[in-house]
Motif scaffolding. Structure first.
Motif, PDB file in Angstrom:
ATOM      1  N   LEU A 126       9.740 -13.903  75.540  1.00  0.00           N
ATOM      2  CA  LEU A 126       8.941 -12.972  76.325  1.00  0.00           C
ATOM      3  C   LEU A 126       8.418 -13.633  77.598  1.00  0.00           C
ATOM      4  N   ALA A 127       8.087 -14.907  77.501  1.00  0.00           N
ATOM      5  CA  ALA A 127       7.671 -15.633  78.700  1.00  0.00           C
ATOM      6  C   ALA A 127       8.814 -15.725  79.703  1.00  0.00           C
ATOM      7  N   ARG A 128      10.012 -15.938  79.191  1.00  0.00           N
ATOM      8  CA  ARG A 128      11.184 -15.979  80.055  1.00  0.00           C
ATOM      9  C   ARG A 128      11.419 -14.611  80.704  1.00  0.00           C
ATOM     10  N   ALA A 129      11.206 -13.542  79.942  1.00  0.00           N
ATOM     11  CA  ALA A 129      11.386 -12.199  80.486  1.00  0.00           C
ATOM     12  C   ALA A 129      10.400 -11.936  81.620  1.00  0.00           C
ATOM     13  N   VAL A 130       9.141 -12.319  81.423  1.00  0.00           N
ATOM     14  CA  VAL A 130       8.148 -12.142  82.479  1.00  0.00           C
ATOM     15  C   VAL A 130       8.548 -12.937  83.722  1.00  0.00           C
ATOM     16  N   ASP A 131       9.031 -14.164  83.499  1.00  0.00           N
ATOM     17  CA  ASP A 131       9.450 -15.010  84.618  1.00  0.00           C
ATOM     18  C   ASP A 131      10.613 -14.385  85.379  1.00  0.00           C
ATOM     19  N   ARG A 132      11.575 -13.782  84.654  1.00  0.00           N
ATOM     20  CA  ARG A 132      12.729 -13.163  85.313  1.00  0.00           C
ATOM     21  C   ARG A 132      12.333 -11.903  86.070  1.00  0.00           C
ATOM     22  N   LEU A 133      11.389 -11.143  85.529  1.00  0.00           N
ATOM     23  CA  LEU A 133      10.904  -9.969  86.260  1.00  0.00           C
ATOM     24  C   LEU A 133      10.231 -10.391  87.560  1.00  0.00           C
ATOM     25  N   ALA A 134       9.477 -11.477  87.495  1.00  0.00           N
ATOM     26  CA  ALA A 134       8.860 -11.991  88.724  1.00  0.00           C
ATOM     27  C   ALA A 134       9.921 -12.490  89.696  1.00  0.00           C
ATOM     28  N   ALA A 135      11.012 -13.063  89.150  1.00  0.00           N
ATOM     29  CA  ALA A 135      12.058 -13.601  90.014  1.00  0.00           C
ATOM     30  C   ALA A 135      12.780 -12.510  90.785  1.00  0.00           C
ATOM     31  N   VAL A 136      12.820 -11.294  90.243  1.00  0.00           N
ATOM     32  CA  VAL A 136      13.474 -10.187  90.947  1.00  0.00           C
ATOM     33  C   VAL A 136      12.443  -9.356  91.724  1.00  0.00           C
ATOM     34  N   ARG A 137      11.293  -9.952  91.974  1.00  0.00           N
ATOM     35  CA  ARG A 137      10.274  -9.410  92.887  1.00  0.00           C
ATOM     36  C   ARG A 137       9.606  -8.148  92.356  1.00  0.00           C
TER      37      ARG A 137
ATOM     38  N   PRO B 249       6.198  -6.846  91.113  1.00  0.00           N
ATOM     39  CA  PRO B 249       4.808  -7.304  91.142  1.00  0.00           C
ATOM     40  C   PRO B 249       4.135  -7.148  89.783  1.00  0.00           C
ATOM     41  N   ASP B 250       3.177  -8.054  89.508  1.00  0.00           N
ATOM     42  CA  ASP B 250       2.427  -8.040  88.250  1.00  0.00           C
ATOM     43  C   ASP B 250       3.389  -7.952  87.074  1.00  0.00           C
ATOM     44  N   ALA B 251       4.293  -8.933  86.997  1.00  0.00           N
ATOM     45  CA  ALA B 251       5.386  -8.876  86.022  1.00  0.00           C
ATOM     46  C   ALA B 251       4.893  -8.842  84.581  1.00  0.00           C
ATOM     47  N   ALA B 252       3.809  -9.544  84.274  1.00  0.00           N
ATOM     48  CA  ALA B 252       3.310  -9.579  82.895  1.00  0.00           C
ATOM     49  C   ALA B 252       2.878  -8.194  82.427  1.00  0.00           C
ATOM     50  N   THR B 253       2.237  -7.436  83.315  1.00  0.00           N
ATOM     51  CA  THR B 253       1.827  -6.076  82.963  1.00  0.00           C
ATOM     52  C   THR B 253       3.030  -5.159  82.884  1.00  0.00           C
ATOM     53  N   ARG B 254       3.930  -5.290  83.833  1.00  0.00           N
ATOM     54  CA  ARG B 254       5.108  -4.432  83.858  1.00  0.00           C
ATOM     55  C   ARG B 254       5.998  -4.662  82.630  1.00  0.00           C
ATOM     56  N   ALA B 255       6.003  -5.873  82.096  1.00  0.00           N
ATOM     57  CA  ALA B 255       6.828  -6.162  80.926  1.00  0.00           C
ATOM     58  C   ALA B 255       6.399  -5.359  79.712  1.00  0.00           C
TER      59      ALA B 255
END
Length: 612
Positions: free
Chosen positions: A405-416, A418-424
């Protein structure tokens, strides 16, 4: 429903002794204060016996429903698990069984399994299985065609996991409604079999048995029949009405809850892109054969190309030219009814024609990213975005849930995003179209892809978001030296983003040229027609927009010779008789007998098309 279940649990504990008490002084007594429904031929209280019979009646009905659901799910989901060939045989058997009335099937199975409670349970359970299996088949077939199931397949997820993780959760609501309503039907059917003497046998009793006894004395004491009949009616209504509520309760979310991970370092992911050559994808003589109405159809015919590390290759052509099917063949997503043949089909040196193994699944799941045309159907609507991205890491890289899940949040942030942790923690419908497309790209980046296959990634997006998605793909390609295969109808987009362009028509590559030469040095008449059909700032507004005359070739009826001849202003008898080979040097190849010849003036072309 709560009252019915409470009676099933507490009835025998509270009233069993009273229900079995024989009172010879009150045989066949009328309803009165001491016996509200009267007594039977042994002076036993009928109402107490109805209350005590709740446990056996409900228990046997629920057991029959369990048999119906298990057998129905096995038969209904079998086509997805065993493949199309054996699935068709099972589907045909289910359709035949559905044609028989349920009561007839129940009576048949009751004779087969014998008289008694066990035989009645098996009879009712198996009699309801065909209808439940037919419903399951229909629902599974609808969900299995969605892009998010294809995304799971390209990630290497097995059929059983796809069924339990991506298909069944999204069809749970109608199945639960049907099963709960089926419990009411099973209750009525069980009472019917007991009433006919095929179900529960003395000295045991259920509502059907009590109804049978009450019918015999209905003119003496109507309550003896009305009490068990009313119990069957009320319990059946309770099951039917309860189905809606249960379905809503189960339809919330089946995905894992994403935990916010603040400041977590992205886990190290093994690089699987090492290869002795810079060729990422090597395709030679690719053919796709699918069944047609009048025999096999070849929508992709003899396609050959290679994609090198860091290279962007665009595939353009009209709808039906074979672009997307080529991508599906490369990603091993062609359906079970299709056949993929090639003299060479390799990803990073691994033969994709070899039998499916765990190694190949891991290769496809981590080294190949697929960006589908419609991200709304590419994501599972019943699961959170973060959980769907994390599945790649847990399935292929062995990560634990929190790390994935941490990797997923990081990848969402990598594709720009915003607020990837909430969006996940959100569902796909809570994302805009552009954000869903970015999340789909982020899913492909959960591994370390050497190749990204993007099938119309900017369809249905406005031009601003289109540019953002294309810029994102370009930045990923530049940062990690990732190869890109971009499929599009838009020649201008491909010319802007890609290094090389493959032009497809009627399942073949008709021209392979550098993107920089697309506007000024295209040699095939079809390529030049595609370019002319895209208006630009220099287009004469007083003239009609340029179009390609005629219609694309039907893959099931490809004419001899050059497939484009019927629409080409340069075509002659040679073109209609002989199909040209794709020839040229290493940078520019074309399949045309009149490659590079000047096209007639536009008005001459119009006259040619309009002439009889």
């Amino acid at each position: 429903m709560a009252v019915v279940l409470a009676l099933a649990v507490l009835g025998p504990l509270l009233w069993d002794a009273g229900a079995e008490a024989v009172d010879t002084d009150n045989i066949m007594a009328q309803p009165a204060g001491a016996h509200l429904a009267g007594t039977d031929s042994l002076g036993r209280d009928i109402l107490l016996r109805v209350l005590v019979a709740t446990r056996l009646s409900i228990g046997l009905a629920l057991l029959a429903v369990v048999i119906t659901v298990v057998a129905g799910l096995l038969l209904g989901s079998a086509p997805l698990l065993v493949g199309r060939r054996f699935g068709r045989l099972l589907s045909a058997a289910v359709n035949v069984a559905v044609a028989f009335p349920g009561l007839l099937l129940a009576l048949f199975f009751a004779v087969v399994f014998g008289v008694g409670a066990t035989g009645a349970v098996m009879a009712i359970g198996l009699a309801g299985a065909p209808a439940f299996a037919r419903l399951t088949q229909t629902l599974v077939a609808g969900v299995a065609a969605r892009d998010y199931v294809s995304a799971a397949r390209v990630a290497g997820v097995g059929r059983a996991r796809i069924l339990f993780r991506h298909v069944l959760p999204n069809i749970a609501e109608p199945l639960v409604v049907n099963a709960t309503i089926g419990a009411g039907t099973a209750l009525l059917s069980f009472a019917g079999l007991s009433f006919l003497g095929l179900g529960v046998q003395s000295p045991s009793y259920d509502w059907g048995r009590l109804l049978y006894d009450g019918i015999g004395v209905i003119y003496v004491n109507a309550a003896a029949a009305l009490a068990p009949g009313a119990a069957v009616l009320l319990a059946g209504l309770a099951f039917n009405l309860f189905g809606e509520s249960v379905a809503k309760a189960l339809g919330v979310s089946t995905g894992p809850r994403v935990v916010r991970v603040g400041g977590a370092e992205p886990p190290v992911v093994e690089d699987t892109r090492a290869t002795p050559s810079d060729v990422v994808l090597d395709v030679r003589d690719l053919e796709v054969v699918v069944p047609g109405q009048h025999g096999p159809v070849r929508p992709v015919r003899g396609v050959s190309f290679a994609v090198r590390r860091g290279e962007a290759v665009g595939i353009v052509g009209e709808s039906g030219s074979g672009k997307s099917l080529t991508a599906l063949a490369v990603t091993r997503l062609v359906g079970d009814d299709g056949r993929v043949d090639a003299t060479r089909l390799e990803l990073l040196g691994h033969d994709l024609r070899a039998p499916d193994t765990a190694v190949r699944q891991r290769l496809l799941g981590t080294s190949l990213a697929m960006v589908f045309q419609d991200p709304m159907t590419s994501f599972n609507p019943g699961r959170r975005i973060g959980g769907q991205l994390a599945e790649v890491a847990t399935h292929h890289q062995g990560m634990r849930r929190r790390a994935a899940l941490a990797r997923a949040v990081d990848r969402l942030a990598a594709v720009r995003i915003p607020d990837a942790a909430t969006r996940a923690r959100q569902y796909p419908h809570e994302f805009s179209g552009g954000m869903r497309q970015r999340a789909m790209i982020g899913m492909g980046l959960m591994g370390s892809p050497a190749l990204i296959v993007a099938d119309e990634p900017t369809t249905a997006l406005d031009v601003t978001v289109q540019q953002q998605v294309l810029d994102l793909l370009a930045s990923i390609r530049a940062a990690d030296d990732v190869a890109l295969m971009l499929i599009s109808h838009d020649v201008a987009v491909v010319g802007e983003v890609c290094d090389r362009v493959l032009v497809m028509y009627a399942g073949r590559i008709v021209e392979d040229l550098p993107a920089a030469d697309l506007a000024g040095s295209a040699r095939h008449p079809y390529t030049r027609a595609l370019i002319d059909a895209v208006p630009d700032m220099t287009t004469d507004l007083t003239e009609p927009l340029a179009t390609i005359p005629g219609r694309p070739v039907d893959p099931a009826d490809v004419p001899p010779g050059c497939a484009y001849a019927a629409r080409c202003p340069l075509a002659d008898d040679r073109c209609r008789a002989l199909d040209p080979e794709l020839t040229g040097d290493a940078t520019h190849r074309v399949a045309c007998w009149h490659a590079g010849e000047p096209l007639p003036a536009r008005h001459e072309t119009d006259e040619l098309v309009e002439s009889p």
